[in-house]
Design an enzyme around this catalytic site. Sequence first.
Site, PDB file in Angstrom:
ATOM      1  N   SER A 238     -10.970 -22.619  53.464  1.00  0.00           N
ATOM      2  CA  SER A 238     -11.666 -21.368  53.896  1.00  0.00           C
ATOM      3  C   SER A 238     -11.704 -20.580  52.580  1.00  0.00           C
ATOM      4  CB  SER A 238     -10.580 -20.312  54.763  1.00  0.00           C
ATOM      5  OG  SER A 238      -9.709 -20.269  54.056  1.00  0.00           O
ATOM      6  N   LYS A 239     -12.441 -19.483  52.570  1.00  0.00           N
ATOM      7  CA  LYS A 239     -12.485 -18.845  51.264  1.00  0.00           C
ATOM      8  C   LYS A 239     -10.939 -18.411  50.488  1.00  0.00           C
ATOM      9  CE  LYS A 239     -16.681 -16.263  52.308  1.00  0.00           C
ATOM     10  NZ  LYS A 239     -17.486 -15.268  52.450  1.00  0.00           N
ATOM     11  N   ARG A 240     -10.015 -18.353  51.306  1.00  0.00           N
ATOM     12  CA  ARG A 240      -8.593 -18.171  50.736  1.00  0.00           C
ATOM     13  C   ARG A 240      -8.334 -19.512  49.862  1.00  0.00           C
ATOM     14  NH1 ARG A 240      -4.298 -19.752  53.320  1.00  0.00           N
ATOM     15  NH2 ARG A 240      -5.335 -20.359  55.091  1.00  0.00           N
ATOM     16  N   HIS A 241      -8.829 -20.666  50.066  1.00  0.00           N
ATOM     17  CA  HIS A 241      -8.371 -21.438  49.469  1.00  0.00           C
ATOM     18  C   HIS A 241      -9.692 -21.728  48.227  1.00  0.00           C
ATOM     19  CE1 HIS A 241      -6.711 -22.695  53.218  1.00  0.00           C
ATOM     20  NE2 HIS A 241      -5.822 -23.059  52.718  1.00  0.00           N
ATOM     21  N   GLY A 242     -10.304 -20.961  47.880  1.00  0.00           N
ATOM     22  CA  GLY A 242     -11.502 -21.016  46.917  1.00  0.00           C
ATOM     23  C   GLY A 242     -12.621 -21.726  47.557  1.00  0.00           C
TER      24      GLY A 242
END
Length: 469
Positions: A238-242
């Site tokens: 997800s965006k949390r992981h880049g």
Amino acid sequence: MSVVTRFAPSPTGYLHVGGARTALYSWLYAKSKGGEFVLRIEDTDIERSTEEAKQAILDGMLWLGLTWDTGPIYQTDRFDRYKELIQTLLDEGKAYKCFMSAEELDAIREGQKERGEKPRYPGTWRDRTDHPEGQPFVIRFKNPLDGKVVINDHVRGKIEISNTELDDLIIQRTDGTPTYNFCVVVDDWDMGITHVVRGEDHINNTPRQINILEALGAPVPEYAHVSMILGDDGKKLSKRHGAVSVMQYRDDGFLPQAVLNYLVRLGWSHGDQEVFTLDEMIEHFSLDGIGQSASAFNTEKLIWLNQHYIKTLPASEVAAHAKWHFETLNVDLTAGPALESVIAIQADRVKTLKELAEISTYFYQDYEAFDANAAKKHLRPVARGPLERVKDKLMALEEWNPESIQSAINATAEELEVGMGKVGMPLRVAATGGGNSPSLDVTLNLLSKEKVGERIDKALTFIANRENS
């Protein structure tokens, strides 16, 4: 049989890592077989599709170098074709009008859930002809009531789904627009797609699509459903992981060669080889070499690959991509040395092109101020004598090259009977504005003699002001 593959993103967001890997696998398979690669934009979700997202997909594909042989083809340009075939299915009794309201269907599904049954449309209007006049309706495909769908998946192996597990799929909405699953089927048929490479989240769609293909008398392509990409923590990327837009990797200073090499290894392997040129990927790639397990995204591995490519690609190839980062910093590359020359001496010192540009601006424009720590340490009154002496020697050089520059620095240190650092470090800060640079002989060589003289004078003025303050 000529191989034809496709990448078919929905323009409801940017081209992300998972989509880029799917595109790469499809592209590589077509290229490895001397086939054709089609780019199709599945924009039937008109409310959520945006022009910005369409352009972002094209930009991402072009930046990666995944050029298409056919396309981009937009589904919204093909509505007449979809409607024509939906009418054909209606005429042949392979589809029907369903007048059930959304509220009725929701109530039925709630009841099914309460009884522990799989929620599904019960086929209420499948064989009815008492159609109410002027009432809204959807058109549903008559899914076979018996038998099974068999998929010989290149990644998953043999998959069997009983037709009793499938209900009658909506192929046209009440507003007359065709649905995703139907458009995909028609497009794959019309475009001669032989191999469909896509994410495992589409496995549930595949048996439905195969049944529609067979009802239309169309050939069924081969399928390869690839596993999802996970973050370092084992959770869905997800965006949390880049997991951002592919173009964000461009903005962050990654080379497309590094991104492609990284993506191809997220689920596919060829022995123990880690680094692949594009030609090697094409030569060795096969759908059967894709693993079933989910892959974990590892940013450190991507950075390592990026460093490798910055150091090993021809400087001209790196420069073609680095140029954008200098322009973003409003650096005029015509005001200094050839960018290839800068890359040649900076490549070992950076992880990204963004970093390369940020530490190389002094080759093209004057620094606004000295780095505070470097100036405090190296532009002290004691440095004035070495700077004046080395300036005299540098300005007297008839030939401006690394050898003569180094000789002038060495001679200054010998004459003053001081260590090289007493001359080199003040000179480095004067020439570059900071305390870090490649070796002085090659650094100063890329700066003109005149420029080096001006910057030493700037450092001497700084020292004088420091003495008088």
